[in-house]
Design a protein around this motif. Sequence first.
Motif, short mmCIF file in Angstrom:
data_model
loop_
_atom_site.label_atom_id
_atom_site.label_comp_id
_atom_site.label_asym_id
_atom_site.label_seq_id
_atom_site.Cartn_x
_atom_site.Cartn_y
_atom_site.Cartn_z
N PHE A 33 -2.91 13.39 7.01
CA PHE A 33 -1.87 12.38 6.83
C PHE A 33 -0.51 13.06 6.96
O PHE A 33 -0.19 13.95 6.18
N ASP A 34 0.29 12.64 7.96
CA ASP A 34 1.59 13.28 8.15
C ASP A 34 2.66 12.60 7.31
O ASP A 34 2.39 11.65 6.55
N SER A 35 3.90 13.06 7.45
CA SER A 35 5.00 12.55 6.62
C SER A 35 5.36 11.11 6.95
O SER A 35 6.01 10.44 6.14
N ASP A 36 4.96 10.62 8.12
CA ASP A 36 5.22 9.23 8.50
C ASP A 36 4.05 8.30 8.16
O ASP A 36 3.98 7.17 8.66
N ALA A 95 -3.55 19.78 3.24
CA ALA A 95 -2.85 18.49 3.29
C ALA A 95 -3.78 17.43 2.71
O ALA A 95 -4.70 17.75 1.95
N THR A 96 -3.56 16.18 3.09
CA THR A 96 -4.48 15.09 2.77
C THR A 96 -5.34 14.82 3.98
O THR A 96 -4.83 14.55 5.08
N PHE A 97 -6.66 14.88 3.81
CA PHE A 97 -7.59 14.81 4.93
C PHE A 97 -8.50 13.59 4.80
O PHE A 97 -8.81 13.13 3.70
N SER A 126 -6.60 6.00 3.30
CA SER A 126 -5.51 5.07 3.51
C SER A 126 -5.44 4.64 4.98
O SER A 126 -5.78 5.41 5.88
N ALA A 127 -5.00 3.41 5.19
CA ALA A 127 -4.74 2.94 6.55
C ALA A 127 -3.41 3.51 7.02
O ALA A 127 -2.46 3.56 6.24
N ASP A 128 -3.34 3.94 8.26
CA ASP A 128 -2.10 4.56 8.72
C ASP A 128 -1.09 3.51 9.16
O ASP A 128 -1.38 2.32 9.26
N ALA A 161 0.83 -1.21 0.00
CA ALA A 161 0.00 0.00 0.00
C ALA A 161 0.86 1.25 0.00
O ALA A 161 0.57 2.23 -0.69
N ASP A 162 1.96 1.24 0.79
CA ASP A 162 2.85 2.41 0.81
C ASP A 162 3.49 2.63 -0.56
O ASP A 162 3.66 3.78 -0.99
#
Length: 507
Positions: free
Chosen positions: A353-356, A383-385, A152-154, A65-66
């Motif tokens: 969604f943060d950088s990690d 950002a991405t929400f 997306s799943a974190d 997924a990443d």
Amino acid sequence: AINGPLQGRTLILDLDSSRANTIPQDYDTDLESDWSNLNLFADGNDFSPETIAKNRDIYYQKQIADIIINQTTETSSLLTSALHINLNIGQSLTINTSSIFLSLETISIESLSNKIIQQIGNAQIHFPSNFNSTINHNQIVSLRSIMRPLASADESQLKSYTNLSTSISFSIIDETGNEMSVPVTSNNLYEFIIPHDPNVIIPSMTLQNVTSLNSTPFHLLFNLHYINITQSNNLTISLHIEIQPLNISLAYLFIYKFDSSPQLNSSINQINGWALFCPTNLTNDNLYTYFIDNQLTVNHQSFIFGLRELNSTEIDEFCSSQSIINHPPISDKPFNFTSNYQVRTYISGCYYFDSDNNWQSDGLLVGSLTNHIQTQCLSTNIATFASALLFLPSPINWNYVFANASFIKNKTIYLTIICISCLYILLVIYARYKDKKDIEKLGVTILPDNYKKDQYAYEILVFTGHRKDAGTKSKVQFIVTGEHNQTKVRTFSDPKRKIFQRDGIDA
């Protein structure tokens, strides 16, 4: 196919599961391989094959997924770079597929105030009405918005409850193709409307049989409801309460307090907030609604609200008045409900969604326009929400529980509990008796006719078969014969326990 299993929306494909659990070719040579590191896939101390296989599936699904997210982001950037230089001011381009919606528009900075970017469904991005930027107002920029049907799943795999949300990404691109950071003040926020899954199943409301509580001896002023709002990984949530009276002409006083029971009477005022539910406040669905935003629920674990029905005098005074009511109606009398009502509660959240690749909620505010089909998010940056949505189980009505806990009303339940408890006690006594008997069977029996001066000891093991009547109560004697001598006739005996019992071993 990849993100669905991670969000719990679909099952992992058999082919993906087979690839994840097949021993890799470099298994014998790569000693630091993730595949062989069981600590990555165990749930605490659970190293069962099923748990390892399940978590190994999720681990490799997340890796894929990443990769797909990075490839999608790179492809979007390449498309933007190739197209935005060929778009004139006011022109736009839209790409709409089943897996992504992308829109690109060229515009001047000065035209961004109060601008609305409409996406598929009811998704939209709304610029502040007073969009003040330090950028030159004549500068030409491109607005890129991307919408995916499933968030997306974190990376942390914690419960963010985004599995019913779409995701919206928004960027402002300068003339050189670089993304710009254009923050705004807390008084003029970006507004994002994020749709939920249109197929979400909305649970039915729970009936509260409050009329049966009027005659209880507890003399409560409010009917209380408890809600658990414990938050994971510092993700803030907002709380939504819906109340549907069966008699829509009735009015109610609503009070609440975090982490403890609210109290309101002529001598005590221990509440965090209150509201009047008058018939004029009913929605089109005949609901009374109350909203607690995510800034108020921070660092709290529970939310307890109370409800009581207003009498006719209070309705005339507080609901018919056109003036502003600054204080709630106070009463020291126990509640008296003339009609039942129904309750439904749910939580929502706004995350970026943060950088990690983890969802975060700091700096975001859940708006009051949030409902079952969408979440309103307010942000100072772009950002991405995604949004969170979770319908909570019915609040426990402890008043009803204790009011109907008498033996007369619950004979069957109490008798069942008493019988089970008595049976449990008898089984414990029997088990303890058998344990003592088992302890007696342990150890080695020293024959009573042994000579204490003897320097050598011999251990004899006697195995008794398990067939019927294999044991015996007879006296069993033996003679031990050696190369040079033999013993006299000796007798197997033990004064403390039975020996030679069926399926036994005696020493």
